[in-house]
Design a protein around this motif. Sequence first.
Motif, PDB file in Angstrom:
ATOM      1  N   THR A 284       0.853  -1.237  -0.212  1.00  0.00           N
ATOM      2  CA  THR A 284      -0.008  -0.112  -0.235  1.00  0.00           C
ATOM      3  C   THR A 284       0.923   1.258  -0.439  1.00  0.00           C
ATOM      4  O   THR A 284       2.062   1.513   0.268  1.00  0.00           O
ATOM      5  CB  THR A 284      -0.598   0.197   1.627  1.00  0.00           C
ATOM      6  OG1 THR A 284      -0.289   0.276   2.709  1.00  0.00           O
ATOM      7  CG2 THR A 284      -2.116  -1.070   1.629  1.00  0.00           C
ATOM      8  N   GLU A 324      -2.122   9.767  -4.870  1.00  0.00           N
ATOM      9  CA  GLU A 324      -1.987   8.413  -4.028  1.00  0.00           C
ATOM     10  C   GLU A 324      -3.123   8.465  -3.876  1.00  0.00           C
ATOM     11  O   GLU A 324      -3.971   9.785  -2.605  1.00  0.00           O
ATOM     12  CB  GLU A 324      -0.964   8.602  -3.300  1.00  0.00           C
ATOM     13  CG  GLU A 324      -0.946   7.565  -2.229  1.00  0.00           C
ATOM     14  CD  GLU A 324       0.515   7.190  -1.404  1.00  0.00           C
ATOM     15  OE1 GLU A 324       0.466   6.366  -0.431  1.00  0.00           O
ATOM     16  OE2 GLU A 324       1.631   7.938  -1.692  1.00  0.00           O
ATOM     17  N   GLU A 325      -3.827   7.465  -3.562  1.00  0.00           N
ATOM     18  CA  GLU A 325      -5.354   6.997  -2.930  1.00  0.00           C
ATOM     19  C   GLU A 325      -4.920   6.414  -1.375  1.00  0.00           C
ATOM     20  O   GLU A 325      -4.159   5.303  -1.692  1.00  0.00           O
ATOM     21  CB  GLU A 325      -6.140   6.101  -4.070  1.00  0.00           C
ATOM     22  CG  GLU A 325      -6.301   6.767  -4.688  1.00  0.00           C
ATOM     23  CD  GLU A 325      -7.703   6.745  -5.942  1.00  0.00           C
ATOM     24  OE1 GLU A 325      -8.237   5.459  -4.740  1.00  0.00           O
ATOM     25  OE2 GLU A 325      -7.932   6.326  -6.492  1.00  0.00           O
ATOM     26  N   GLN A 328      -4.539   2.670  -1.168  1.00  0.00           N
ATOM     27  CA  GLN A 328      -4.615   1.858  -2.200  1.00  0.00           C
ATOM     28  C   GLN A 328      -4.639   1.009  -1.923  1.00  0.00           C
ATOM     29  O   GLN A 328      -2.962   0.460  -1.521  1.00  0.00           O
ATOM     30  CB  GLN A 328      -4.141   2.745  -3.072  1.00  0.00           C
ATOM     31  CG  GLN A 328      -4.515   2.379  -4.937  1.00  0.00           C
ATOM     32  CD  GLN A 328      -5.855   2.143  -5.146  1.00  0.00           C
ATOM     33  OE1 GLN A 328      -7.061   3.052  -5.237  1.00  0.00           O
ATOM     34  NE2 GLN A 328      -5.816   0.794  -5.057  1.00  0.00           N
ATOM     35  N   ASP A 329      -4.845  -0.197  -2.670  1.00  0.00           N
ATOM     36  CA  ASP A 329      -4.204  -1.861  -2.001  1.00  0.00           C
ATOM     37  C   ASP A 329      -2.944  -1.826  -3.653  1.00  0.00           C
ATOM     38  O   ASP A 329      -4.291  -1.873  -5.119  1.00  0.00           O
ATOM     39  CB  ASP A 329      -5.785  -3.231  -2.465  1.00  0.00           C
ATOM     40  CG  ASP A 329      -4.644  -3.920  -2.201  1.00  0.00           C
ATOM     41  OD1 ASP A 329      -4.048  -4.386  -2.659  1.00  0.00           O
ATOM     42  OD2 ASP A 329      -5.744  -4.915  -2.506  1.00  0.00           O
ATOM     43  N   ASN A 330      -1.988  -1.986  -3.826  1.00  0.00           N
ATOM     44  CA  ASN A 330      -1.394  -1.668  -4.621  1.00  0.00           C
ATOM     45  C   ASN A 330      -1.215  -2.933  -5.333  1.00  0.00           C
ATOM     46  O   ASN A 330      -0.980  -2.451  -7.268  1.00  0.00           O
ATOM     47  CB  ASN A 330      -0.319  -1.353  -4.012  1.00  0.00           C
ATOM     48  CG  ASN A 330       0.038   0.184  -4.002  1.00  0.00           C
ATOM     49  OD1 ASN A 330      -0.639   0.146  -4.368  1.00  0.00           O
ATOM     50  ND2 ASN A 330       0.880   0.309  -3.288  1.00  0.00           N
TER      51      ASN A 330
END
Length: 816
Positions: A284, A324-325, A328-330
């Motif tokens: 993340t 960038e959120e 966020q699941d990268n």
Amino acid sequence: MASRGSAATKVATRLRSSFLSGLKTQTACASRIESDGGLRRPGHAVAATRSRRSETWAAAALLLFAPQLSSWATSPPPSFSLSPNRKLAWSPVPPVQSLRGASMSAAAHRPPHYSMKLNPARPLGLRSDVLIASRQLPGRISQLHTSAKRHLQLSAPLRSTASATELTRESVEKLDLTSNLPRHEKLVCGVLDNGFRYCIFPNQKPEGRFYMNLEVHAGSVDEEDHQQGLAHFLEHSVFLGTEKYPSQQDMKKLFRRLGMAFNADANAFTDFRSTVYTFSAPTTGKASHVESAANLFGAGGIATGPIHDSPAEEEISEEEELEEEEGQDNTQLVLDLLHQMTFKALIRQKDVDLERGAILSELRDRNSISQRVAMSYYKFQHGDTVLPKRFPIGLEDQVEKFSSEDLFAFYDKHYHASNMCLYVVGDVDSESVVKSIQQIFGDEPKKPRAELAVPDDRPHPDPTEPVLWPMRGAVIEHTLDKKPEKRIEIVEDFQINEFGVSFCQKEGAQGTRSVGDLRESLIDSIIGMAIEFRVHARRVSSEDPLFNGIGWSYSSSPREGCSMNSFSVSCQPKNWKEALKIGLQEAARLAEYGVTATELMEATTMLNNHYAQQAAQKDAMASSGWMKRIMSSVQAGDQVLSPELKSQVLKELSSGLTEEEVSLRAKVLFKPVTQFLHPESQTTAFVTKPANSDTEADTTAPDFSEAEMLRIIEEGLSNPLPPDSTVIPKELIPAEELRALEAKLKPSVESREADDASQVVRLSLSNGVRVAYRHNTNRPNEVRIRLQAFGGRALETAETQGLAVAASATWVNGGG
């Protein structure tokens, strides 16, 4: 597969005169360490080492050994002897797990450094020793063998049975050789309805990071005659734009958002049978630094690298970066990017034209002596297959003409769901990743986009068990069990600087699935270690060894689709007759008389201790290491075992081995060498040597001819002598002598300082030696020691010139 590369070193000296002379080195050659199923997979190489004493013993060694250190800078310590011809003799060194000394070229003007690892879990009883020095692999003639790296390598044939039962931890003590080896309990595998495969392995080394490799089962072997280099060109092209990321610039924004960099965290390689896209990113958020994923690339000798920045692209401004959120699941972002690249690539003609220059430059850079010799090897050894005509880099005249239509045709034919396998290793949740894979890749059709392409509809007997998956991609057909038309190939070139010969015989591809497979791998490993022991004994017993290396390998390579049993010798060209004869004598001796009781005990103990250490450190392996291990195992049809169970099984298997059984296997494995002169032999000999020169006689092989080589082979294989017997001392120094030595020297700690921040403790000993140590729980049951003797070549006198180099080399190479 089998042995090869480093010179495994047996130094069995009885040392009694002083404590220093009682210190010894042991290094174990553990083969196939990186692959779980077998003891070793081709293309990788590892030297595993084992210690002999406890941490207490190590501390005593420092205390008793230290009085000599202060005098090393200007003169040899009492245990050194310097002869009139400047030959330095020295006793072996303390029991260690690994040992590295300053190289001859690096010893000048700085103190020599010596690194050691001791294993406190080892019993106090000592036996004879093996020291491995990393040298150029004798079996690897100019990077010919995929398996040729350094150190011992072994593998075993596939003998899985349909009626095999599943092995459990509880059943280890009642082993059935037909039992299937169980998959590592953390490894999650599956197949989507459209045939898309995946393997997921959660691992928190390092925390907050994951590695993701997507393998497309399409490589240069899948090309037609007019497409040579197309698979590699396509690998480059999919990085240049997709429907969601139309340009390389758009991809860069995503990489910057993830803290990734081209060629480091995002890369790819093309091989004979596959193309692999490799990515590494934080789970993340954005990474604080770039962590290279280059070590995840295949070890194949001719794999190619992909991406170069397009000349048309410009640097990304901060305003253009993707926001960038939070949270966020990268893994979803990278999965989506891989899906875009493998299913939605644009492959525009303008991008193809721009990238062509980079690929042609890469192709021209590979026109080296190593590449030319490798091509000669493939043409000779695999001339019955398409391999010599399908080097992944391709042909220049064809690469210059490829169009976007050509690339799309290959893309639509081979890039489809049922021809892919995804590997994910790192700090991830398996269940969550499976859902993302289904969501992103599940809707793609199984059938290729190309109209005439036929999908592979073979069923998966167990979708969760990779060793039962049918092989994807092109099948490389080899002609086996037939005498080759040409049995000797000689390659000469002025750029080749040593003589080398490799005796090879091809066999079918292999895998390790059952207990019986693993047992044979263990036997092969012991045989490989035995030949290394003997070769090293010859090396250290000679003032000027006539060979550079002697090695044996039994390597199973899925990239070539076969196994290769090979025995190799390398040397200085002027010594080719003597070196070849020595190597063949060792091969014939092992085939005729087998292994000794000492060699069997040494090898099994070393292997068992290595795997026990791996089990103790099961949580210490980095995700990048697990990625390579899992990928190589799945590709080869090997089972991925847990370190604990593997250690238990190997310990139980080794306890039942006998000299007779191991020796019988050695006769079979070395038959291709010992029967080379038989009229119906299928064994080939590939020779590399410098081209003849009228001005440099020492750099050429004098009197070399095929007829003379055959004469030397016959002489070397004739009348082998039995192996030397080695008496193993139960202990190097009696306990009462050790206590007397302690009473005489009265070692003590004069001062102690502890640094809370670094957790380093510093001691000053009564003999002036300074000690610094730190506890580290990341690698259980292991102690590492480094000794530093101040001085070096800057303090040498005219009478002692060269002593620092000689002392360093003696320490590294053992001796006695």
